[in-house]
Design a protein around this motif. Sequence first.
Motif, mmCIF file in Angstrom:
data_model
loop_
_atom_site.group_PDB
_atom_site.id
_atom_site.type_symbol
_atom_site.label_atom_id
_atom_site.label_comp_id
_atom_site.label_asym_id
_atom_site.label_seq_id
_atom_site.Cartn_x
_atom_site.Cartn_y
_atom_site.Cartn_z
ATOM 1 N N ASP A 170 0.277 5.885 -1.737
ATOM 2 C CA ASP A 170 -1.171 5.977 -1.528
ATOM 3 C C ASP A 170 -1.912 4.777 -2.095
ATOM 4 O OD1 ASP A 170 -0.930 8.409 -0.272
ATOM 5 O OD2 ASP A 170 -1.077 9.546 -2.140
ATOM 6 N N LEU A 171 -1.161 3.731 -2.471
ATOM 7 C CA LEU A 171 -1.723 2.498 -3.026
ATOM 8 C C LEU A 171 -2.481 2.744 -4.322
ATOM 9 C CD1 LEU A 171 -2.979 0.675 0.213
ATOM 10 C CD2 LEU A 171 -0.697 0.748 -0.796
ATOM 11 N N ARG A 172 -1.985 3.684 -5.116
ATOM 12 C CA ARG A 172 -2.547 3.940 -6.435
ATOM 13 C C ARG A 172 -1.475 3.682 -7.489
ATOM 14 N NH1 ARG A 172 -7.300 7.393 -6.309
ATOM 15 N NH2 ARG A 172 -7.871 7.829 -4.152
ATOM 16 N N PRO A 173 -1.819 3.006 -8.568
ATOM 17 C CA PRO A 173 -0.815 2.700 -9.594
ATOM 18 C C PRO A 173 -0.195 3.965 -10.177
ATOM 19 C CG PRO A 173 -2.771 1.359 -9.899
ATOM 20 C CD PRO A 173 -3.120 2.377 -8.861
ATOM 21 N N ALA A 174 1.140 3.969 -10.232
ATOM 22 C CA ALA A 174 1.871 5.091 -10.817
ATOM 23 C C ALA A 174 2.450 4.731 -12.175
ATOM 24 C CB ALA A 174 2.996 5.539 -9.874
ATOM 25 N N ALA A 175 2.647 3.447 -12.444
ATOM 26 C CA ALA A 175 3.141 2.977 -13.743
ATOM 27 C C ALA A 175 2.631 1.560 -13.936
ATOM 28 C CB ALA A 175 4.665 3.023 -13.803
ATOM 29 N N VAL A 176 2.224 1.274 -15.168
ATOM 30 C CA VAL A 176 1.616 -0.021 -15.474
ATOM 31 C C VAL A 176 2.287 -0.582 -16.718
ATOM 32 C CG1 VAL A 176 -0.520 -1.257 -16.013
ATOM 33 C CG2 VAL A 176 -0.581 0.715 -14.487
ATOM 34 N N GLY A 177 2.769 -1.800 -16.629
ATOM 35 C CA GLY A 177 3.376 -2.453 -17.774
ATOM 36 C C GLY A 177 2.333 -2.922 -18.776
ATOM 37 N N ALA A 178 2.797 -3.154 -20.006
ATOM 38 C CA ALA A 178 1.884 -3.584 -21.062
ATOM 39 C C ALA A 178 1.265 -4.941 -20.737
ATOM 40 C CB ALA A 178 2.629 -3.638 -22.393
ATOM 41 N N SER A 179 2.065 -5.874 -20.223
ATOM 42 C CA SER A 179 1.535 -7.193 -19.882
ATOM 43 C C SER A 179 0.536 -7.107 -18.732
ATOM 44 C CB SER A 179 2.691 -8.133 -19.505
ATOM 45 O OG SER A 179 2.205 -9.398 -19.126
ATOM 46 N N LEU A 227 -7.202 0.645 -6.738
ATOM 47 C CA LEU A 227 -7.198 -0.708 -7.288
ATOM 48 C C LEU A 227 -8.583 -1.337 -7.267
ATOM 49 C CD1 LEU A 227 -3.914 -1.926 -5.582
ATOM 50 C CD2 LEU A 227 -4.244 -1.495 -8.019
ATOM 51 N N GLY A 228 -9.445 -0.842 -6.370
ATOM 52 C CA GLY A 228 -10.802 -1.367 -6.305
ATOM 53 C C GLY A 228 -11.627 -1.078 -7.540
ATOM 54 N N GLU A 229 -11.182 -0.134 -8.381
ATOM 55 C CA GLU A 229 -11.913 0.133 -9.617
ATOM 56 C C GLU A 229 -11.658 -0.935 -10.671
ATOM 57 O OE1 GLU A 229 -11.163 4.004 -11.095
ATOM 58 O OE2 GLU A 229 -11.899 5.046 -9.296
ATOM 59 N N VAL A 230 -10.637 -1.756 -10.450
ATOM 60 C CA VAL A 230 -10.310 -2.825 -11.399
ATOM 61 C C VAL A 230 -10.684 -4.192 -10.839
ATOM 62 C CG1 VAL A 230 -8.440 -3.914 -12.703
ATOM 63 C CG2 VAL A 230 -8.448 -1.450 -12.358
ATOM 64 N N GLY A 270 -10.728 -9.598 -3.964
ATOM 65 C CA GLY A 270 -9.301 -9.748 -3.722
ATOM 66 C C GLY A 270 -8.551 -8.456 -3.500
ATOM 67 N N VAL A 271 -9.227 -7.296 -3.586
ATOM 68 C CA VAL A 271 -8.523 -6.026 -3.435
ATOM 69 C C VAL A 271 -8.039 -5.845 -1.995
ATOM 70 C CG1 VAL A 271 -10.639 -4.725 -2.965
ATOM 71 C CG2 VAL A 271 -8.650 -3.564 -3.913
ATOM 72 N N GLU A 272 -8.768 -6.378 -1.006
ATOM 73 C CA GLU A 272 -8.336 -6.222 0.390
ATOM 74 C C GLU A 272 -7.028 -6.958 0.635
ATOM 75 O OE1 GLU A 272 -11.273 -7.327 -0.527
ATOM 76 O OE2 GLU A 272 -12.730 -5.811 0.098
#
Length: 475
Positions: A191-200, A217-220, A224-226
């Motif tokens: 669904d193009l939503r982050p499921a896991a995010v690294g510390a870096s 991702l558009g909330e961040v 460039g999100v498109e």
Amino acid sequence: MTAQRPTAPGPTGPGSRLRKAGTAPPPGPEEAGPDGAAPARPADRDLLSALMQAMEVGLCALAGDGTVTHWNREAERLLGWPAAEAVGRPGLAGWAVREADADTVGALLRDAAAEGRRRVQEFALLTRDGRRVLVRAQVSPVAAEDGGGTPDGLYFAFSEARSQVDLERSLGLSEALFEEAPLSVVLVDADLRPAAVGASAARTLGVRRADLLGHPLGEVLRDGVEELESALQHVLATGEPLGGVKLWGALRGDEERRRRCWRSQFVRLGSPLGEEPVPLGVAWLFEDVTEREQTEQGGAVLRFRATQLRRAGIAAAECEDPMEGAVGYLDFVLAGFADHAYLDLAADGDTGGLVRAAASPVGTAAQEPGPEPSGIPVRYGELHPALRALERGGTVCVTGGGDAAWAVERRWPSTTVHGLCTALRSRGRTVGVLTFLRGPGRHRFDRADLAYAEDIGSRVAAAVDLSGRAGGAAR
């Protein structure tokens, strides 16, 4: 998996509570289940047998006297011994374990079972063709029916140690990428939503790891999100990895709205458990290369501008009229630098005004509020940037924020957002003003742009002074 203990027919005892799966007759009405409350059903025993046969690791169960009671299909695949030859043997020595290793392996299994909890051991087993295979086994005791005393037996699930090491390396690599590696990693679901995010990645994007999970991702990203979502959808649809992709964007939390460049790699993740790969999402691996890209772009811009100045100088040298060469500079340097350029010369007399001498591109002045080159003094306001540059003998930069009225008031094209006016100085005199204008698609003039404009101005001023048209008007 903890194996259930089917009830064996005949007398019960420590050595008879574990036996070969699928060989016992269905329990009669008088037979009770393990808790004594209900009779055991054939379906339960069939389910247990099916689960053991479907395990992806080898399973061997030993009764209290060491007799092999269970041997699943994966154990047969790993070692080559079929269940018909394995079940019922009095221990592992001489066939599944070398005689020389039997005591050591038996001690490991007994010690692990005596602890009353699962324990991981490594030892060598023997294949049917005589090869030794190092396995990693999880040993578990089978508790007595009364819940105490000596265990009735044990079972161990095992696989090749090499496969276990490969799995642990994969898990260790995944953990290192998310926790310690400088490379940024974000796992994005279907669904193009982050499921896991690294510390870096969290540091690079300026958010906490938990805040990004499950959110668009558009909330961040403000810009460039498109492009990012398009790359993710392409990899999800085709399965082809993308490498070396440079994505430019801006973060929502950055008040200065600085554009950043991320060199990105995209890899689709699929489940290894399905018969056909099922896409689980995309791994987005990236690093911030903004400074490197800006340096490379800056070098390319400098080389291009130097080339344009050289070409303009060569063309001006071939002009009989120096003023024609001065106007030619505008056409050469405008490419990649600004949208419009005006050349205003200092007026004769003591008025201190400016007269429009040239405009580039040709024809735009007639279509916009800016005056055409006609020899008539331009009616600039007292605080106009061009007059301020003329008075100071320097350079003035302004930004209007996209307000059309602001641009029209300064007699510039209505789409003007940024303006730069630099005085033309030659032989200690100001002979005019050179103006460059940018629209909304360009950023404001920076220090490098200012230096380039002043370089152009010095060349144009020399040509204007040489033409003699300024005469003694400039003081």
